[in-house]
Scaffold this motif. Sequence first.
Motif, PDB file in Angstrom:
ATOM      1  N   GLU A   2       0.816  -1.218   0.000  1.00  8.88           N
ATOM      2  CA  GLU A   2       0.000   0.000   0.000  1.00  8.88           C
ATOM      3  C   GLU A   2       0.849   1.266   0.000  1.00  8.88           C
ATOM      4  O   GLU A   2       0.520   2.241  -0.672  1.00  8.88           O
ATOM      5  CB  GLU A   2      -0.932  -0.001   1.214  1.00  8.88           C
ATOM      6  CG  GLU A   2      -2.036  -1.051   1.143  1.00  8.88           C
ATOM      7  CD  GLU A   2      -2.977  -0.978   2.322  1.00  8.88           C
ATOM      8  OE1 GLU A   2      -2.727  -0.135   3.222  1.00  8.88           O
ATOM      9  OE2 GLU A   2      -3.946  -1.753   2.355  1.00  8.88           O
ATOM     10  N   ASP A   3       1.938   1.277   0.771  1.00  2.42           N
ATOM     11  CA  ASP A   3       2.789   2.470   0.820  1.00  2.42           C
ATOM     12  C   ASP A   3       3.447   2.734  -0.527  1.00  2.42           C
ATOM     13  O   ASP A   3       3.558   3.884  -0.959  1.00  2.42           O
ATOM     14  CB  ASP A   3       3.858   2.319   1.906  1.00  2.42           C
ATOM     15  CG  ASP A   3       3.297   2.547   3.306  1.00  2.42           C
ATOM     16  OD1 ASP A   3       2.429   3.417   3.459  1.00  2.42           O
ATOM     17  OD2 ASP A   3       3.717   1.840   4.232  1.00  2.42           O
ATOM     18  N   SER A  23       2.301   1.790  -3.457  1.00  2.00           N
ATOM     19  CA  SER A  23       1.245   2.243  -4.371  1.00  2.00           C
ATOM     20  C   SER A  23       0.904   3.703  -4.125  1.00  2.00           C
ATOM     21  O   SER A  23       0.696   4.480  -5.068  1.00  2.00           O
ATOM     22  CB  SER A  23      -0.004   1.378  -4.196  1.00  2.00           C
ATOM     23  OG  SER A  23       0.265   0.032  -4.536  1.00  2.00           O
ATOM     24  N   LEU A  24       0.870   4.091  -2.845  1.00  2.48           N
ATOM     25  CA  LEU A  24       0.562   5.477  -2.506  1.00  2.48           C
ATOM     26  C   LEU A  24       1.638   6.414  -3.015  1.00  2.48           C
ATOM     27  O   LEU A  24       1.337   7.467  -3.596  1.00  2.48           O
ATOM     28  CB  LEU A  24       0.416   5.623  -0.990  1.00  2.48           C
ATOM     29  CG  LEU A  24       0.213   7.049  -0.462  1.00  2.48           C
ATOM     30  CD1 LEU A  24      -1.030   7.680  -1.068  1.00  2.48           C
ATOM     31  CD2 LEU A  24       0.121   7.056   1.058  1.00  2.48           C
ATOM     32  N   ALA A  39       0.982  12.532   1.652  1.00  4.16           N
ATOM     33  CA  ALA A  39       0.180  11.381   2.060  1.00  4.16           C
ATOM     34  C   ALA A  39      -0.910  11.806   3.029  1.00  4.16           C
ATOM     35  O   ALA A  39      -2.049  11.314   2.963  1.00  4.16           O
ATOM     36  CB  ALA A  39       1.070  10.309   2.685  1.00  4.16           C
ATOM     37  N   LYS A  93       1.326   6.844  -6.714  1.00  4.58           N
ATOM     38  CA  LYS A  93       0.175   7.681  -7.039  1.00  4.58           C
ATOM     39  C   LYS A  93       0.493   9.152  -6.810  1.00  4.58           C
ATOM     40  O   LYS A  93       0.176  10.005  -7.649  1.00  4.58           O
ATOM     41  CB  LYS A  93      -1.040   7.262  -6.209  1.00  4.58           C
ATOM     42  CG  LYS A  93      -2.266   8.147  -6.419  1.00  4.58           C
ATOM     43  CD  LYS A  93      -3.434   7.695  -5.609  1.00  4.58           C
ATOM     44  CE  LYS A  93      -4.129   6.524  -6.267  1.00  4.58           C
ATOM     45  NZ  LYS A  93      -4.832   6.909  -7.518  1.00  4.58           N
TER      46      LYS A  93
END
Length: 208
Positions: A100-101, A103-104, A125, A107
């Motif tokens: 998730e990190d 991917s964040l 973030a 993004k």
Amino acid sequence: MCFRLRKKEEVLSEEQKIAVQQMADLAEGRMSIREFWELYQKSPVLQDIILNDKKLPSRQYIVDQFKRVDMNLLECRVDVYTAVENYFSRRNIGLRFRNEDVSLLCKLLNLLPSYIDMGNGEFFANIMAQAPKDLKSKERDKWFRSEIRRLFTWDKKKPVWIQPPQWPIIDGVPYVFSHQETAEEGYECYYFYDPNDNTKTVVIDQCE
């Protein structure tokens, strides 16, 4: 999931097998980076596998990198994940890498305009985390871009950077861009100020 190394020449002890399995759990998203970091700090075996990997192109780089890890910073969390991911990639071991990190961060890099640097990714973030929970992915991206335009402003026109952007964010406040000018010594000066109390700061880049 039971993970096994495919390389026959790498004979691992039972402790090493457990450690590599933990790395695989992180790599494939079954464990968070924070959870893995807690294990890493308590495990000399994990530390040895990562820091003394014979396939490392630069051992000193990763040793120095892991000395500066701060789990409160998005970039540091991604650095830890990347080190683990690279362990498997160097051995051509096919895992379904996901986190998730990571991917964040990807993004955010995609959404930020070219005149703003990632800098402290945790700042951005936190902005993304404030998006309304009922928004769909594209709506959330649109909301984020709108927030960035609201927070990062300029008096007349945005900065034209000659080096990578260095927009100052001080005490959680993005400064307002005033103007830029070229100094006689061959430096480009970018003038910013605090929108709250008008405190000024200058970012200086060397002209090529």
